[in-house]
Design an enzyme around this catalytic site. Structure first.
Site, PDB file in Angstrom:
ATOM      1  N   GLY A  31       0.816  -1.214   0.000  1.00  6.07           N
ATOM      2  CA  GLY A  31       0.000   0.000   0.000  1.00  6.07           C
ATOM      3  C   GLY A  31       0.847   1.262   0.000  1.00  6.07           C
ATOM      4  CG  LEU A  33      -1.060   1.662  -3.838  1.00  5.94           C
ATOM      5  CD1 LEU A  33      -2.251   1.281  -4.735  1.00  5.94           C
ATOM      6  CD2 LEU A  33      -0.016   0.545  -3.856  1.00  5.94           C
ATOM      7  N   GLY A  36       5.252   4.628  -8.860  1.00 10.00           N
ATOM      8  CA  GLY A  36       6.056   3.417  -9.077  1.00 10.00           C
ATOM      9  C   GLY A  36       5.153   2.187  -9.098  1.00 10.00           C
ATOM     10  CG  HIS A  37       3.128   0.864  -5.536  1.00 12.85           C
ATOM     11  ND1 HIS A  37       3.265   1.893  -4.637  1.00 12.85           N
ATOM     12  CD2 HIS A  37       3.741  -0.209  -4.981  1.00 12.85           C
ATOM     13  CE1 HIS A  37       3.934   1.471  -3.577  1.00 12.85           C
ATOM     14  NE2 HIS A  37       4.236   0.193  -3.755  1.00 12.85           N
ATOM     15  CD  GLN A  61       7.601  -7.406   3.924  1.00  9.91           C
ATOM     16  OE1 GLN A  61       6.786  -8.194   3.440  1.00  9.91           O
ATOM     17  NE2 GLN A  61       8.188  -6.487   3.160  1.00  9.91           N
ATOM     18  N   GLY A 147       9.126  -4.190  -8.304  1.00 13.78           N
ATOM     19  CA  GLY A 147       9.946  -3.040  -8.692  1.00 13.78           C
ATOM     20  C   GLY A 147      11.436  -3.310  -8.535  1.00 13.78           C
ATOM     21  CE  LYS A 149      11.872   2.215  -3.404  1.00 20.71           C
ATOM     22  NZ  LYS A 149      12.501   1.796  -2.133  1.00 20.71           N
ATOM     23  CG  ASP A 150      13.377  -4.475  -1.917  1.00 16.43           C
ATOM     24  OD1 ASP A 150      14.526  -4.951  -1.834  1.00 16.43           O
ATOM     25  OD2 ASP A 150      12.587  -4.410  -0.965  1.00 16.43           O
ATOM     26  NE  ARG A 187      10.731   1.500   4.176  1.00 20.79           N
ATOM     27  CZ  ARG A 187      10.572   0.937   5.364  1.00 20.79           C
ATOM     28  NH1 ARG A 187      10.612   1.673   6.445  1.00 20.79           N
ATOM     29  NH2 ARG A 187      10.354  -0.348   5.480  1.00 20.79           N
TER      30      ARG A 187
HETATM   31  O1  PAF Z   1       7.811  -4.884  -1.904  1.00 12.21           O
HETATM   32  C1  PAF Z   1       6.852  -4.934  -1.117  1.00 12.21           C
HETATM   33  O2  PAF Z   1       5.988  -4.051  -1.072  1.00 12.21           O
HETATM   34  C2  PAF Z   1       6.738  -6.119  -0.183  1.00 12.21           C
HETATM   35  O3  PAF Z   1       7.988  -6.531   0.267  1.00 12.21           O
HETATM   36  C3  PAF Z   1       5.935  -7.293  -0.763  1.00 12.21           C
HETATM   37  C4  PAF Z   1       6.633  -7.870  -1.984  1.00 12.21           C
HETATM   38  C5  PAF Z   1       4.543  -6.814  -1.158  1.00 12.21           C
HETATM   39  C6  PAF Z   1       5.794  -8.400   0.274  1.00 12.21           C
HETATM   40  O4  PAF Z   1       5.154  -7.961   1.418  1.00 12.21           O
END
Ligand code: PAF
Length: 278
Positions: A31, A33, A36-37, A61, A147, A149-150, A187
């Site tokens: 979320g 959003l 990028g999303h 996580q 993405g 980015k990660d 963030r």
């Molecule tokens: O990249 C994210 O937003 C999260 O790490 C994901 C892949 C939705 C898993 O919770």
């Protein structure tokens, strides 16, 4: 847009979609959003019949409970955005729909989960793979979109798909940046006006490294980049690494596909960014 909060209702609906021979593109998110999303949704729409987006802030996580608490939650605005871009399905479950409180998960990803982000966020990628595995099982997508980015997250999820032989294709979508270069991130809303200016050192340094990559030694680029970032007021560098794009081990002069990755705290906000070098 259809909105589901339970696995069962979503699965029943998607079973009809599959039975009609339609393909499902999946965009998992937490979320808050941003563009990028939306670019992931757009790419998914070009390649699939039906798009499912999930919004779930996954507790497993987050290694820091304060980070989980302060993670932005903007479901009304997110829902409006998804409707505007014609997303077909939103899956927005509660925590107890996804976890029964008594679960054990461990995936052996080897070095990949101990490097870079893994060093600074122990257990993070166990949590990511745990939830993405559950979501893949529920949605059963043909293709899932993440993405760049990660970058390390994409590598970790690819490893999980390979290890568990999951029938899903993964697509990595390019980083979306603000006009001044800042990588879009949920963030970023925590950045103060000053932080926002200081944060630009991350993308500026990544671009500088890319420009100089073919003409300089990796070690000198890496140390110069680290010094540039560390000299920026309000920025606390965690790592700046030029790595092999597939193993994420430190790159050397014969590495074929290299990527530069950075993580830093800017004020109180932890940001990551990267650039593909070759
Ligand atoms: O990249 C994210 O937003 C999260 O790490 C994901 C892949 C939705 C898993 O919770």
């Amino acid at each position: 847009m259809k909105i589901f909060t339970t696995k069962q209702a979503l699965q029943q609906y998607l079973a009809q979609i599959k039975a009609a021979g339609k393909t499902i593109g999946f965009v998992p998110t937490m979320g808050a959003l941003h563009l990028g999303h939306l670019s992931l949704i757009e790419q998914a729409q070009q390649q699939n019949d039906v798009i499912v987006c999930s919004i779930f802030v996954n507790p497993s996580q987050f290694n820091d409970p304060k980070d989980l608490e302060k993670y932005p939650r903007t479901i009304e605005a997110d829902t409006r955005l998804l409707e505007q871009v014609n997303c077909d399905v939103l899956f927005n479950p509660e925590v107890n729909e996804m976890y029964d409180g008594n679960e054990h998960w461990h995936l052996n990803m080897g070095e990949l989960e101990r490097l870079l982000e893994g060093k600074f966020r122990p257990g993070h990628y166990q949590g990511v793979t745990q939830i993405v595995y559950k979501l893949f099982n529920i949605v059963n997508p043909d293709t899932a979109y993440f993405g760049q980015k990660d970058y390390q997250q994409f590598a970790v999820i690819s490893k999980m798909v390979e290890l568990m032989q999951l029938p899903v294709k993964l697509v990595m979508c390019a980083i979306k940046r603000e006009d001044d270069g800042l990588a879009m991130s949920s963030r970023n809303i925590h950045l103060t006006a000053d932080d926002r200016l200081h944060a630009l050192i991350l993308s500026k340094t990544l671009y500088w490294v890319k420009e100089n990559f073919s003409s300089h030694q990796i070690a000198s680029l890496q140390s110069e980049a680290a010094s540039l970032i560390s000299a920026e007021p309000g920025v606390e560098l965690e790592y700046f690494e030029i790595a092999d794009g597939s193993t994420l081990h430190p790159a050397n002069e014969s590495t074929k596909s290299a990527v530069a990755l950075v993580a830093a705290k800017v004020g109180k906000t932890r940001l990551i960014d990267n650039i593909i070098l070759s």
